[in-house]
Scaffold this motif. Structure first.
Motif, PDB file in Angstrom:
ATOM      1  N   GLU A 102      14.493   5.019  -4.108  1.00 44.06           N
ATOM      2  CA  GLU A 102      15.669   4.264  -3.703  1.00 44.06           C
ATOM      3  C   GLU A 102      16.186   3.312  -4.783  1.00 44.06           C
ATOM      4  OE1 GLU A 102      17.083   4.981  -0.967  1.00 44.06           O
ATOM      5  OE2 GLU A 102      15.505   6.207  -0.049  1.00 44.06           O
ATOM      6  N   GLY A 103      15.293   2.798  -5.615  1.00 43.85           N
ATOM      7  CA  GLY A 103      15.704   1.829  -6.622  1.00 43.85           C
ATOM      8  C   GLY A 103      15.716   0.400  -6.122  1.00 43.85           C
ATOM      9  N   SER A 104      15.615   0.200  -4.801  1.00 46.25           N
ATOM     10  CA  SER A 104      15.569  -1.148  -4.236  1.00 46.25           C
ATOM     11  C   SER A 104      15.013  -1.074  -2.823  1.00 46.25           C
ATOM     12  CB  SER A 104      16.960  -1.795  -4.221  1.00 46.25           C
ATOM     13  OG  SER A 104      17.834  -1.063  -3.374  1.00 46.25           O
ATOM     14  N   LEU A 105      14.505  -2.194  -2.339  1.00 48.04           N
ATOM     15  CA  LEU A 105      13.966  -2.307  -0.977  1.00 48.04           C
ATOM     16  C   LEU A 105      14.461  -3.613  -0.382  1.00 48.04           C
ATOM     17  CD1 LEU A 105      10.232  -1.330  -1.647  1.00 48.04           C
ATOM     18  CD2 LEU A 105      11.954   0.128  -0.590  1.00 48.04           C
ATOM     19  N   HIS A 106      14.654  -3.608   0.939  1.00 47.48           N
ATOM     20  CA  HIS A 106      15.116  -4.807   1.609  1.00 47.48           C
ATOM     21  C   HIS A 106      14.355  -4.992   2.917  1.00 47.48           C
ATOM     22  CE1 HIS A 106      18.414  -5.207  -1.243  1.00 47.48           C
ATOM     23  NE2 HIS A 106      18.627  -3.911  -1.084  1.00 47.48           N
ATOM     24  N   ASP A 107      13.661  -6.126   3.024  1.00 48.99           N
ATOM     25  CA  ASP A 107      12.957  -6.527   4.246  1.00 48.99           C
ATOM     26  C   ASP A 107      12.004  -5.447   4.744  1.00 48.99           C
ATOM     27  OD1 ASP A 107      14.249  -8.934   4.175  1.00 48.99           O
ATOM     28  OD2 ASP A 107      15.849  -8.341   5.547  1.00 48.99           O
ATOM     29  N   LEU A 108      11.206  -4.929   3.828  1.00 48.28           N
ATOM     30  CA  LEU A 108      10.192  -3.946   4.213  1.00 48.28           C
ATOM     31  C   LEU A 108       8.986  -4.697   4.786  1.00 48.28           C
ATOM     32  CD1 LEU A 108       9.223  -0.949   4.067  1.00 48.28           C
ATOM     33  CD2 LEU A 108       8.167  -1.548   1.885  1.00 48.28           C
ATOM     34  N   PRO A 109       8.562  -4.365   6.016  1.00 46.08           N
ATOM     35  CA  PRO A 109       7.402  -5.048   6.592  1.00 46.08           C
ATOM     36  C   PRO A 109       6.127  -4.665   5.842  1.00 46.08           C
ATOM     37  CG  PRO A 109       8.708  -3.972   8.306  1.00 46.08           C
ATOM     38  CD  PRO A 109       9.189  -3.443   6.995  1.00 46.08           C
ATOM     39  N   LEU A 110       5.534  -5.624   5.147  1.00 44.48           N
ATOM     40  CA  LEU A 110       4.261  -5.447   4.453  1.00 44.48           C
ATOM     41  C   LEU A 110       3.451  -6.730   4.629  1.00 44.48           C
ATOM     42  CD1 LEU A 110       5.061  -3.782   0.992  1.00 44.48           C
ATOM     43  CD2 LEU A 110       3.879  -2.755   2.915  1.00 44.48           C
ATOM     44  N   ALA A 111       2.158  -6.617   4.505  1.00 43.79           N
ATOM     45  CA  ALA A 111       1.296  -7.792   4.639  1.00 43.79           C
ATOM     46  C   ALA A 111       0.680  -8.136   3.293  1.00 43.79           C
ATOM     47  CB  ALA A 111       0.208  -7.541   5.673  1.00 43.79           C
ATOM     48  N   LEU A 112       1.000  -9.344   2.801  1.00 43.64           N
ATOM     49  CA  LEU A 112       0.288  -9.855   1.631  1.00 43.64           C
ATOM     50  C   LEU A 112      -1.162 -10.147   2.021  1.00 43.64           C
ATOM     51  CD1 LEU A 112       2.885 -12.380   0.153  1.00 43.64           C
ATOM     52  CD2 LEU A 112       2.099 -10.286  -0.951  1.00 43.64           C
ATOM     53  N   ARG A 113      -2.039 -10.124   1.053  1.00 42.25           N
ATOM     54  CA  ARG A 113      -3.441 -10.420   1.318  1.00 42.25           C
ATOM     55  C   ARG A 113      -3.800 -11.760   0.708  1.00 42.25           C
ATOM     56  NH1 ARG A 113      -8.553 -10.086  -0.771  1.00 42.25           N
ATOM     57  NH2 ARG A 113     -10.199  -9.243   0.588  1.00 42.25           N
ATOM     58  N   HIS A 114      -4.239 -12.695   1.579  1.00 37.73           N
ATOM     59  CA  HIS A 114      -4.695 -13.992   1.097  1.00 37.73           C
ATOM     60  C   HIS A 114      -6.010 -13.822   0.342  1.00 37.73           C
ATOM     61  CE1 HIS A 114      -5.958 -18.219   1.147  1.00 37.73           C
ATOM     62  NE2 HIS A 114      -4.680 -18.517   1.348  1.00 37.73           N
ATOM     63  N   LYS A 115      -6.296 -14.756  -0.536  1.00 41.18           N
ATOM     64  CA  LYS A 115      -7.527 -14.674  -1.308  1.00 41.18           C
ATOM     65  C   LYS A 115      -8.759 -14.651  -0.410  1.00 41.18           C
ATOM     66  CE  LYS A 115      -9.736 -16.673  -5.401  1.00 41.18           C
ATOM     67  NZ  LYS A 115      -9.649 -17.709  -6.454  1.00 41.18           N
ATOM     68  N   GLY A 173      -1.213 -10.020 -15.409  1.00 46.02           N
ATOM     69  CA  GLY A 173      -1.927  -9.090 -16.278  1.00 46.02           C
ATOM     70  C   GLY A 173      -2.746  -8.063 -15.531  1.00 46.02           C
ATOM     71  N   ARG A 174      -2.720  -8.108 -14.202  1.00 44.68           N
ATOM     72  CA  ARG A 174      -3.503  -7.148 -13.405  1.00 44.68           C
ATOM     73  C   ARG A 174      -2.566  -6.329 -12.538  1.00 44.68           C
ATOM     74  NH1 ARG A 174      -8.136 -10.208 -10.270  1.00 44.68           N
ATOM     75  NH2 ARG A 174      -8.873  -8.042 -10.066  1.00 44.68           N
ATOM     76  N   ASP A 175      -3.000  -5.104 -12.181  1.00 44.14           N
ATOM     77  CA  ASP A 175      -2.246  -4.283 -11.244  1.00 44.14           C
ATOM     78  C   ASP A 175      -2.342  -4.897  -9.856  1.00 44.14           C
ATOM     79  OD1 ASP A 175      -1.784  -2.661 -13.341  1.00 44.14           O
ATOM     80  OD2 ASP A 175      -2.949  -0.946 -12.619  1.00 44.14           O
ATOM     81  N   ALA A 176      -1.265  -4.726  -9.062  1.00 42.67           N
ATOM     82  CA  ALA A 176      -1.227  -5.333  -7.730  1.00 42.67           C
ATOM     83  C   ALA A 176      -2.389  -4.863  -6.864  1.00 42.67           C
ATOM     84  CB  ALA A 176       0.108  -5.013  -7.061  1.00 42.67           C
ATOM     85  N   ARG A 177      -2.785  -3.588  -7.015  1.00 40.31           N
ATOM     86  CA  ARG A 177      -3.870  -3.070  -6.167  1.00 40.31           C
ATOM     87  C   ARG A 177      -5.225  -3.629  -6.574  1.00 40.31           C
ATOM     88  NH1 ARG A 177      -2.342   1.367  -9.281  1.00 40.31           N
ATOM     89  NH2 ARG A 177      -3.853   2.012 -10.863  1.00 40.31           N
ATOM     90  N   LEU A 228      -3.242  -7.415  -3.926  1.00 37.47           N
ATOM     91  CA  LEU A 228      -2.119  -8.223  -3.475  1.00 37.47           C
ATOM     92  C   LEU A 228      -1.723  -7.904  -2.037  1.00 37.47           C
ATOM     93  CD1 LEU A 228      -0.296 -10.390  -4.753  1.00 37.47           C
ATOM     94  CD2 LEU A 228       1.344  -8.591  -5.262  1.00 37.47           C
ATOM     95  N   TRP A 229      -2.011  -6.660  -1.592  1.00 35.99           N
ATOM     96  CA  TRP A 229      -1.607  -6.235  -0.249  1.00 35.99           C
ATOM     97  C   TRP A 229      -2.837  -6.022   0.624  1.00 35.99           C
ATOM     98  CZ3 TRP A 229       3.268  -7.133  -0.862  1.00 35.99           C
ATOM     99  CH2 TRP A 229       3.913  -6.811  -2.062  1.00 35.99           C
ATOM    100  N   SER A 230      -2.667  -6.281   1.919  1.00 33.92           N
ATOM    101  CA  SER A 230      -3.764  -6.033   2.865  1.00 33.92           C
ATOM    102  C   SER A 230      -4.020  -4.546   3.013  1.00 33.92           C
ATOM    103  CB  SER A 230      -3.438  -6.645   4.229  1.00 33.92           C
ATOM    104  OG  SER A 230      -3.588  -8.043   4.181  1.00 33.92           O
ATOM    105  N   ASP A 231      -2.950  -3.756   2.997  1.00 33.99           N
ATOM    106  CA  ASP A 231      -3.088  -2.308   3.129  1.00 33.99           C
ATOM    107  C   ASP A 231      -3.239  -1.709   1.730  1.00 33.99           C
ATOM    108  OD1 ASP A 231      -2.991   0.373   3.627  1.00 33.99           O
ATOM    109  OD2 ASP A 231      -1.002   0.360   4.583  1.00 33.99           O
ATOM    110  N   GLY A 276      -8.933 -13.096   2.357  1.00 40.30           N
ATOM    111  CA  GLY A 276      -8.964 -11.847   3.097  1.00 40.30           C
ATOM    112  C   GLY A 276      -7.985 -11.772   4.245  1.00 40.30           C
ATOM    113  N   ARG A 277      -7.375 -12.875   4.620  1.00 44.76           N
ATOM    114  CA  ARG A 277      -6.426 -12.859   5.734  1.00 44.76           C
ATOM    115  C   ARG A 277      -5.167 -12.059   5.368  1.00 44.76           C
ATOM    116  NH1 ARG A 277      -4.106 -17.637   6.425  1.00 44.76           N
ATOM    117  NH2 ARG A 277      -5.116 -18.660   4.636  1.00 44.76           N
ATOM    118  N   ALA A 278      -4.626 -11.382   6.377  1.00 44.70           N
ATOM    119  CA  ALA A 278      -3.355 -10.677   6.203  1.00 44.70           C
ATOM    120  C   ALA A 278      -2.213 -11.641   6.470  1.00 44.70           C
ATOM    121  CB  ALA A 278      -3.270  -9.478   7.137  1.00 44.70           C
ATOM    122  N   LEU A 279      -1.197 -11.606   5.628  1.00 42.42           N
ATOM    123  CA  LEU A 279      -0.029 -12.468   5.777  1.00 42.42           C
ATOM    124  C   LEU A 279       1.202 -11.582   5.994  1.00 42.42           C
ATOM    125  CD1 LEU A 279      -0.727 -14.899   2.782  1.00 42.42           C
ATOM    126  CD2 LEU A 279      -1.292 -15.259   5.192  1.00 42.42           C
TER     127      LEU A 279
END
Length: 500
Positions: free
Chosen positions: A337-350, A312-316, A320-323, A352-355
């Motif tokens: 593009e309509g799709s993405l494959h293996d894009l390097p991104l860092a999830l953000r842990h609750k 129910g919330r926006d990712a930002r 959800l992301w460190s960046d 604050g750690r980057a994953l």
């Protein structure tokens, strides 16, 4: 016999003649007892596609030679069957319908409804035969168009005549849906083939049918010829076919719809199960704004965010992301593009750690809403530095494979034990070492063969041997291996020991 003008004058007191003269909207043809066509009004000429009286043929036989007539069941009329000939033979015609075409024409041009009158003289003898022609072309053309549309319509339908409550038309869609044959329906009464049986509001439907009024949509159960039942939605619309008041019944097959709904439900359940049990973090979000609609257990496990923190919330806004810029970048890439494959991104842990992760996404449509299905592969800690370096090198180098391989191998090797470099280099044959040195300069097989006066096959065999000896699995890695050990160019090829 008197000329037609005198015949008209002699019959001026005849009320029928006055009605004929006044009825200018219909075509009128006057025929003498000796079969001559003596007069026709402009309307009669127009509905035959001619301009002069002579073009009607002059006589009944001439008329038959100039025009081809047939009944609406496509049966052609022969000699003695034309309305003009039947009337001359003493038959009284009352609304005979025929299709008329000029002789030799491929299709009829008009549809006539013909009536006849006989005018007599003072002695009671026949003096003139009157043919009254009502042009019904537009009406019957419209009915033909309706018939074609009705028969071609894949939606099941049938037509009931309100005069006697008998079915007079049924289309293929109804026959295919129910398994009835046409003869099982057409001519049968509404009581024999009761399409309102089991209707949710049967009393209302029967009342509206009796009044010839619209029957609203309602569920019903049709009795099929094999004894089974079919759930349908039925509706009735009053229509007129010619002068006949009818009711057009249309149907929607609920069995097929329910089967489709069941298949959709089962598909959604399978998707939900696979989504929930996926080992990688996954989420389903609206395409614009990435508002999270679903998040799986793996996302909660990896990021520490509970479902209530995400859905129910926006990712930002989670975030959800460190960046912070990753959200907009991901949406822009999906629109492009309509799709993405293996894009390097860092999830953000609750906490604050980057994953560091590799994110893939596909555009999907859920109940008409554009959505994005995302899956993130969170990299193990030992792969973090390698992935980050690969992303950095790829961003700045035009040919990252050559440099990235050396950097990644050196940084990720860690405590891995390798064969002593000196032993491998010392064990190389002079020719193999010479070829390795030229490979490290960036020369291809053809250039090396020309430089050393060898065939390309010989060069290729030496390079394959170098792959086995060094453990390199590609030419860029072989170049890195050689350069790490100081084997570059002709001078290095002459040096027996490694410098790395």
């Amino acid at each position: 016999m008197a000329p037609p003008e005198k015949a008209l004058q002699s019959c001026a007191g005849n009320s029928h003649l006055r009605q004929i003269v006044a009825g200018v909207s219909d075509g009128v043809i006057l025929v003498s007892p000796d079969h001559r066509i003596v007069w026709a009004n402009d309307r009669a000429l127009a509905v035959h596609g001619v301009e002069t009286l002579a073009e009607l043929g002059g006589t009944a036989a001439g008329y038959r030679a100039r025009f081809e007539l047939r009944y609406r069941n496509r049966h052609p009329l022969g000699a003695g069957e034309y309305p003009i000939e039947r009337a001359l033979a003493g038959e009284s015609l009352d609304e005979v319908v025929v299709e008329v075409a000029a002789a030799g024409a491929e299709a009829p041009g008009w549809t006539h409804q013909v009536r006849s009158l006989v005018l007599v003289d003072a002695a009671g003898e026949p003096e003139l035969l009157v043919l009254i022609i009502d042009d019904q072309t537009e009406r019957y053309s419209a009915e033909q168009r309706f018939e074609r549309a009705f028969n071609a319509n894949p939606a099941p339908a049938l037509i009931l005549r309100l005069q006697d409550f008998r079915h007079i038309r049924v289309n293929r869609g109804f026959l295919e849906m129910t398994g009835y044959r046409e003869e099982d329906v057409v001519g049968r009464s509404a009581f024999e083939v009761d399409v309102l049986e089991g209707a949710a509001r049967r009393e209302l439907a029967v009342e509206r049918l009796g009044e010839g009024r619209t029957i609203p949509q309602m569920e019903a159960r049709l009795q099929l010829p094999n004894g089974a039942e079919k759930c349908v939605i039925v509706a009735g619309q009053p229509i007129e076919i010619g002068e006949t008041r009818c009711m057009l019944f249309t149907f929607a097959d609920l069995d097929g719809r329910r089967q489709a709904e069941l298949a959709l439900k089962q598909s959604e359940e399978r998707f939900a199960l696979a989504f929930r049990l996926a080992p990688y973090p996954m989420l389903l979000a609206a395409q614009e704004g990435l508002r999270v609609m679903l998040a799986n257990e793996a996302l909660t496990r990896e990021t520490g965010h509970a479902q209530v923190d995400v859905v129910g919330r926006d990712a930002r806004d989670v975030p959800l992301w460190s960046d912070p810029a990753a959200d907009e970048a991901l949406q822009a890439a999906m629109r492009r593009e309509g799709s993405l494959h293996d894009l390097p991104l860092a999830l953000r842990h609750k906490d604050g750690r980057a994953l560091p992760s590799l994110v893939s996404a596909e555009a999907v449509e859920i109940r008409g809403q554009p959505c994005v299905l995302l899956a993130a592969h969170v990299l193990p800690a030992r792969d973090h530095s390698r992935a980050e370096i690969a992303a950095a090198v790829a961003a700045v180098m035009t040919d990252p494979e050559l440099i990235a391989a050396a950097v990644l191998d050196r940084l990720a090797r860690g405590s891995r034990t390798e064969a002593p470099a000196a032993a491998v280099v010392t064990g190389l044959a002079p020719r193999a070492r010479e070829i390795l040195a030229l490979v490290s300069e960036g020369l291809d097989d053809a250039a090396i063969a020309a430089r050393l006066g060898l065939s390309r096959i010989t060069v290729r065999n030496h390079i394959n041997g170098l792959y086995r000896r060094t453990g390199a699995n590609s030419r860029p890695r072989l170049i890195v291996w050689a350069r790490e050990r100081g084997i570059v160019g002709a001078a290095a090829a002459a040096t027996p020991a490694a410098r790395g």
